[in-house]
Motif scaffolding. Structure first.
Motif, short mmCIF file in Angstrom:
data_model
loop_
_atom_site.label_atom_id
_atom_site.label_comp_id
_atom_site.label_asym_id
_atom_site.label_seq_id
_atom_site.Cartn_x
_atom_site.Cartn_y
_atom_site.Cartn_z
N GLY A 188 3.51 10.09 -2.28
CA GLY A 188 2.77 10.91 -3.25
C GLY A 188 1.92 11.95 -2.54
N PHE A 189 1.75 13.08 -3.20
CA PHE A 189 0.94 14.18 -2.68
C PHE A 189 0.13 14.75 -3.83
N GLU A 190 -1.17 14.90 -3.62
CA GLU A 190 -2.06 15.41 -4.67
C GLU A 190 -3.02 16.44 -4.09
N VAL A 191 -3.20 17.54 -4.79
CA VAL A 191 -4.15 18.56 -4.40
C VAL A 191 -5.04 18.86 -5.60
N GLY A 192 -6.34 19.03 -5.36
CA GLY A 192 -7.22 19.25 -6.49
C GLY A 192 -8.63 19.63 -6.09
N ARG A 193 -9.50 19.65 -7.09
CA ARG A 193 -10.87 20.09 -6.89
C ARG A 193 -11.80 19.23 -7.73
N ARG A 194 -12.95 18.90 -7.16
CA ARG A 194 -13.97 18.12 -7.87
C ARG A 194 -15.32 18.78 -7.65
N GLY A 195 -16.11 18.91 -8.72
CA GLY A 195 -17.45 19.43 -8.59
C GLY A 195 -17.51 20.94 -8.63
N THR A 196 -18.70 21.47 -8.29
CA THR A 196 -18.96 22.91 -8.37
C THR A 196 -20.04 23.28 -7.36
N LYS B 278 -6.96 4.65 -9.28
CA LYS B 278 -6.47 5.50 -10.37
C LYS B 278 -5.01 5.21 -10.68
N GLY B 279 -4.57 3.98 -10.39
CA GLY B 279 -3.20 3.58 -10.67
C GLY B 279 -2.38 3.47 -9.40
N THR B 280 -1.13 3.10 -9.56
CA THR B 280 -0.22 3.00 -8.44
C THR B 280 0.14 4.40 -7.93
N VAL B 281 0.81 4.46 -6.78
CA VAL B 281 1.27 5.75 -6.26
C VAL B 281 2.22 6.41 -7.25
N ARG C 160 14.39 -11.67 -14.39
CA ARG C 160 13.94 -10.37 -13.87
C ARG C 160 13.49 -10.57 -12.43
N PRO C 161 13.48 -9.53 -11.64
CA PRO C 161 13.06 -9.71 -10.24
C PRO C 161 11.56 -9.93 -10.11
N VAL C 162 11.17 -10.57 -9.03
CA VAL C 162 9.77 -10.63 -8.64
C VAL C 162 9.42 -9.28 -8.03
N LYS C 163 8.31 -8.69 -8.47
CA LYS C 163 7.90 -7.36 -8.03
C LYS C 163 6.65 -7.47 -7.16
N PHE C 164 6.69 -6.78 -6.03
CA PHE C 164 5.55 -6.77 -5.12
C PHE C 164 5.24 -5.34 -4.73
N ALA C 165 3.96 -4.98 -4.66
CA ALA C 165 3.58 -3.59 -4.35
C ALA C 165 2.37 -3.57 -3.44
N ILE C 166 2.40 -2.65 -2.48
CA ILE C 166 1.25 -2.41 -1.61
C ILE C 166 1.21 -0.92 -1.31
N ALA C 167 0.00 -0.37 -1.15
CA ALA C 167 -0.12 1.08 -0.96
C ALA C 167 -1.30 1.40 -0.06
N ALA C 168 -1.20 2.56 0.59
CA ALA C 168 -2.29 3.12 1.40
C ALA C 168 -2.33 4.61 1.17
N SER C 169 -3.47 5.23 1.47
CA SER C 169 -3.61 6.67 1.26
C SER C 169 -4.50 7.29 2.33
N HIS C 170 -4.30 8.59 2.52
CA HIS C 170 -5.16 9.38 3.41
C HIS C 170 -5.70 10.55 2.60
N ASN D 210 -4.62 14.66 -1.00
CA ASN D 210 -4.40 13.23 -0.84
C ASN D 210 -2.93 12.94 -0.57
N PHE D 211 -2.68 12.09 0.41
CA PHE D 211 -1.33 11.61 0.69
C PHE D 211 -1.30 10.11 0.43
N GLN D 212 -0.28 9.66 -0.29
CA GLN D 212 -0.18 8.24 -0.62
C GLN D 212 1.21 7.70 -0.26
N LEU D 213 1.23 6.45 0.13
CA LEU D 213 2.48 5.76 0.44
C LEU D 213 2.42 4.36 -0.13
N SER D 214 3.49 3.96 -0.83
CA SER D 214 3.54 2.60 -1.35
C SER D 214 4.93 2.02 -1.14
#
Length: 436
Positions: free
Chosen positions: A398-406, A38-41, A79-89, A418-422
């Motif tokens: 990053g920190f995300e809180v939400g709800r899916r479904g019913t 769903k995109g970067t952190v 311009r600089p060379v850009k590098f990105a890596i991420a993980a989430s829980h 969700n916790f994310q780090l990049s």
């Protein structure tokens, strides 16, 4: 230093791609799994907003973001060379009318790189899990006896290369070519009981395995302009046309014995279904088209606020090998609103004033409809970008809180955190040689 770190992270990511189970959502049972990417952190911390582009972060949703103006710190030559890596829980509380359960998953989310190719061109490449399957479900009767047990794992990964071109100082365009690949395995076990309600010795197991592969493209545009002395307008547009991916399928039926203590399954005999005679050994899955557009305003290096709308024609999704009577796909949509604030990007007295603070929310119709109930998702997100090292590199939390479904119609409601780090790392790899 960044070049050595890139090699280490590439090796780590390659190992994790085969080892991780990227979701614990029961809704990944349907289709080819839950959408993982769903995109970067940075995007997710702003409610999924992806229309903002700059010279120090990789934008994985819009390939037009591979280009931008040269930096003054590099003498306006590069311009600089850009590098990105991420993980989430991801931590999920599953709630149903019959009770609740908790589950979680930790994954590597993406790895990507973008580099300049002269003043007008930019190049990008990367790899990421695109969808993920990871569910364990049981069907029980009134006596609390398990009738059926379902589990699944795998998903669809995406490797991409792309080019961006700066048409004018305000307008840029880009294109990504994506190679989609992966494996999805689904298992169903039927439990049988004798007249006294005791589990009999042998059970029946069906296993389906699909190996997926195919190509698709993503086209993007970005437009930036100053609308006053301080205010800047940024807008973005992306489109992915409908495409097909090939699925090579196998199906087996087994008689098994289950160890009641460990739950381990032992196969007594197995036969392979003749999918070729049914025309299901190789099938094509339709990946629906996707369109997004949005705009926002802000003061460069100070604040930004924007909104983005995404539409996906998921009603055209099809998977001939798996048909589920009580579920179907409708067109999906998503609205994201978010932004960021930097107290003082050039502060020497306070580290926290140089940090980027992000927030946003999104509302999504996932496109999945079960028992005539639409599966919607709502999330609120927050994040912070902390400067590290040289060349405007930063660590993003990053920190995300939400709800899916019913819980209507005997369905499951997911309450997730969700916790994310990049790491968004920048370096100067190319420099013009000068001779006196």
């Amino acid at each position: 230093m960044i070049k050595k770190l890139v090699i280490v992270l590439v090796a780590f990511f390659a190992l994790q791609m085969n080892a991780q189970e990227g979701t614990a959502s029961p809704y990944s049972f349907y289709g080819i799994g839950s959408l993982k990417f769903k995109g970067t952190v940075e995007n997710r911390s702003m409610g999924g907003l992806s229309i903002y582009t700059d010279s120090i972060h990789v934008n994985l949703r819009n390939p037009a973001g591979y280009v931008g103006p040269n930096l003054k710190i590099l003498k306006n030559e590069s311009r600089p060379v850009k590098f990105a890596i991420a993980a989430s829980h991801n931590s999920i509380n599953l709630k149903a009318d019959s009770g609740s359960e908790k589950t979680s998953a930790t994954t590597v989310d993406y790895m990507a790189m973008s580099m300049p190719l002269g003043n007008k061109l930019g190049f990008g490449l990367g790899i990421l899990p695109y969808t993920s399957v990871g569910y364990k479900l049981e069907d029980v009767n009134n006596n609390n006896q398990v009738l059926n047990r379902y589990r699944g794992e795998g998903g669809l990964n995406k490797a991409f290369v792309g080019l961006g071109y700066r048409i004018t100082d305000k307008l840029s365009a880009g294109i990504d070519v994506n190679y989609n690949f992966g494996t999805i395995e689904n298992t169903a076990i039927e439990f049988l009981y004798d007249n006294n309600g005791n589990l009999i010795q042998y059970q029946s197991r069906e296993q389906n395995r699909s190996e997926l592969s195919g190509l698709n493209i993503n086209i993007g545009l970005t437009y930036k302009t100053m609308i006053s002395e301080k205010l800047e307008l940024q807008s973005g547009f992306t489109f992915s046309p409908k495409s097909d991916i090939s699925s090579r399928n196998t199906r087996t039926f087994s008689t098994i014995v289950i160890n009641e203590q460990s739950g381990q399954e032992f196969s007594v005999n197995t036969i392979e279904a003749d999918l070729e005679s049914l025309g299901f050994d190789t099938t094509d899955l339709t990946l629906p088209s996707r369109l997004s557009f949005g705009a926002g305003i802000g003061v460069p290096r100070k604040w930004f606020l924007g909104a983005e709308y995404t539409f996906q024609n998921t009603s055209k999704f099809s998977n001939p090998i798996v048909r589920i009577d009580n579920a179907n796909f409708v067109n999906a949509s998503n609205i994201s609103i978010g932004g960021f604030f930097v107290p003082d990007y050039n502060s020497f007295s306070s580290y926290l004033k140089r940090a980027t603070y992000r927030a946003g929310f999104h509302f999504e119709n996932t496109g999945l409809e079960i028992n005539n109930e639409k599966i919607n998702e709502f999330g609120i997100s927050f994040g912070v970008g902390l400067p590290v090292g040289k060349w405007f590199s930063n660590a993003n939390l990053g920190f995300e809180v939400g709800r899916r479904g019913t819980t209507n119609q005997n369905l499951i409601q997911e309450n997730f955190v969700n916790f994310q780090l990049s790491l968004s790392l920048n370096d100067k790899w190319f420099e013009k040689r000068k001779y006196n």
